[in-house]
Design a protein around this motif. Structure first.
Motif, short mmCIF file in Angstrom:
data_model
loop_
_atom_site.label_atom_id
_atom_site.label_comp_id
_atom_site.label_asym_id
_atom_site.label_seq_id
_atom_site.Cartn_x
_atom_site.Cartn_y
_atom_site.Cartn_z
N LYS A 77 0.84 -1.19 0.00
CA LYS A 77 0.00 0.00 0.00
C LYS A 77 0.88 1.24 0.00
O LYS A 77 1.94 1.27 0.64
N ARG A 79 1.06 5.13 1.02
CA ARG A 79 0.40 6.07 1.92
C ARG A 79 1.18 7.36 1.99
O ARG A 79 2.41 7.38 1.84
N PRO A 84 -4.19 6.94 2.44
CA PRO A 84 -3.78 6.25 1.22
C PRO A 84 -3.61 7.21 0.05
O PRO A 84 -4.35 8.18 -0.08
N THR A 86 -4.21 7.71 -3.75
CA THR A 86 -5.30 7.11 -4.51
C THR A 86 -5.07 7.05 -6.02
O THR A 86 -5.96 6.58 -6.74
N LYS A 106 -3.96 1.86 -6.99
CA LYS A 106 -5.41 1.87 -7.09
C LYS A 106 -6.02 2.91 -6.14
O LYS A 106 -5.33 3.54 -5.34
N SER A 107 -7.34 3.07 -6.25
CA SER A 107 -8.02 4.13 -5.51
C SER A 107 -7.97 3.93 -4.01
O SER A 107 -8.17 4.88 -3.25
N ASP A 108 -7.70 2.71 -3.53
CA ASP A 108 -7.58 2.48 -2.09
C ASP A 108 -6.12 2.49 -1.63
O ASP A 108 -5.82 2.16 -0.48
N GLY A 109 -5.21 2.84 -2.55
CA GLY A 109 -3.79 2.93 -2.21
C GLY A 109 -3.01 1.66 -2.40
O GLY A 109 -1.78 1.67 -2.27
N THR A 110 -3.66 0.56 -2.71
CA THR A 110 -2.97 -0.71 -2.88
C THR A 110 -2.35 -0.80 -4.28
O THR A 110 -2.77 -0.12 -5.22
N TYR A 111 -1.36 -1.66 -4.39
CA TYR A 111 -0.70 -1.90 -5.68
C TYR A 111 -0.22 -3.34 -5.73
O TYR A 111 -0.02 -4.00 -4.71
N ASP A 222 5.09 -1.97 1.92
CA ASP A 222 4.31 -0.73 1.98
C ASP A 222 5.24 0.46 1.74
O ASP A 222 6.39 0.47 2.21
#
Length: 226
Positions: A77, A79, A84, A86, A106-111, A222
């Motif tokens: 993620k 941050r 996050p 986005t 991605k929009s939630d901060g994950t990759y 992260d």
């Protein structure tokens, strides 16, 4: 008086026996020969398997030194503090150059970054689709939109220099690769912050560039921006 059997009468049973026993064997051998011949012809006409991408072929394709894609992955993620991030892209750089497969934030901060090689890598965090790109000087200007459209003011990019022995050449970076790096939209309310963070983290060899040891399989990592 009994006479000797006719020669034709004696040979007839042998001929029938040869026809019933030996002839199927002949056809079997002929059939096997035809199958082997067809296989050889097919193998000659078959297209060769695609070769694995090597540093030399990858560099020729991108006009700069790149690391061929591997089979490892890194996920996590992104941050800013505790919030996050986005939108954006991640580009993993090794000593031999970047892996030309950017990862999407991605929009939630994950990759999830795929096709990475094992080893130590730096992560260029691209958060401004119109900002400078970490590419060799002379490939694209600071304005990505101008680089894609072919117009706009001339400027000197801040990316790393061209490869040794070819410093006068203008690298021909594929436009499709540039679009992969810039095909994202930043929320309006976060535009200023994204530009600020992009200037700090887009350089692959800056003092604040995140670094990760990519291990076989999937590595958890992260990225915290400050």
């Amino acid at each position: 008086m009994r006479t000797a059997p006719d020669a034709a009468a004696i040979s007839a049973p042998d001929s029938v026996r040869w026809a019933s026993v030996h002839r199927p064997r002949v056809w079997l051998l002929l059939g096997l020969g035809a199958v082997i011949t067809a296989g050889l012809v097919a193998s000659v006409g078959r297209a060769p398997r695609p070769q694995r991408l090597t540093p030399a072929t990858a560099s020729q394709a991108f006009g700069m030194d790149v690391t061929p894609p591997g089979v490892c992955a890194v996920r996590g993620k992104v941050r800013y503090g505790t919030a996050p991030v986005t939108a954006g892209r991640l580009l993993f750089w090794y000593d031999t150059g970047p892996v030309p497969v950017p990862a999407e934030i991605k929009s939630d901060g994950t990759y999830l970054a795929r096709q990475l090689a094992p080893g130590k890598a730096r992560v260029a965090v691209l958060l401004d689709p119109k900002g400078d790109l970490p590419l060799p000087r002379g490939s694209v200007g600071p304005s990505v939109r101008a680089a894609l459209s072919g117009d706009g003011p001339a400027a000197t990019p801040k990316g790393p220099p061209p490869p040794q022995g070819n410093r006068r050449a203008r690298p021909q970076i594929p436009s499709s690769f540039i679009r992969q790096l810039t095909d994202f939209v930043v929320p309006v309310q976060a535009t200023g912050l994204h530009k600020q963070l992009h200037r700090k983290y887009a350089a692959p060899f800056g003092p604040d560039t995140p670094q990760v040891e990519v291990k076989p399989g999937v590595t958890e990592f992260d990225i915290v921006l400050r």
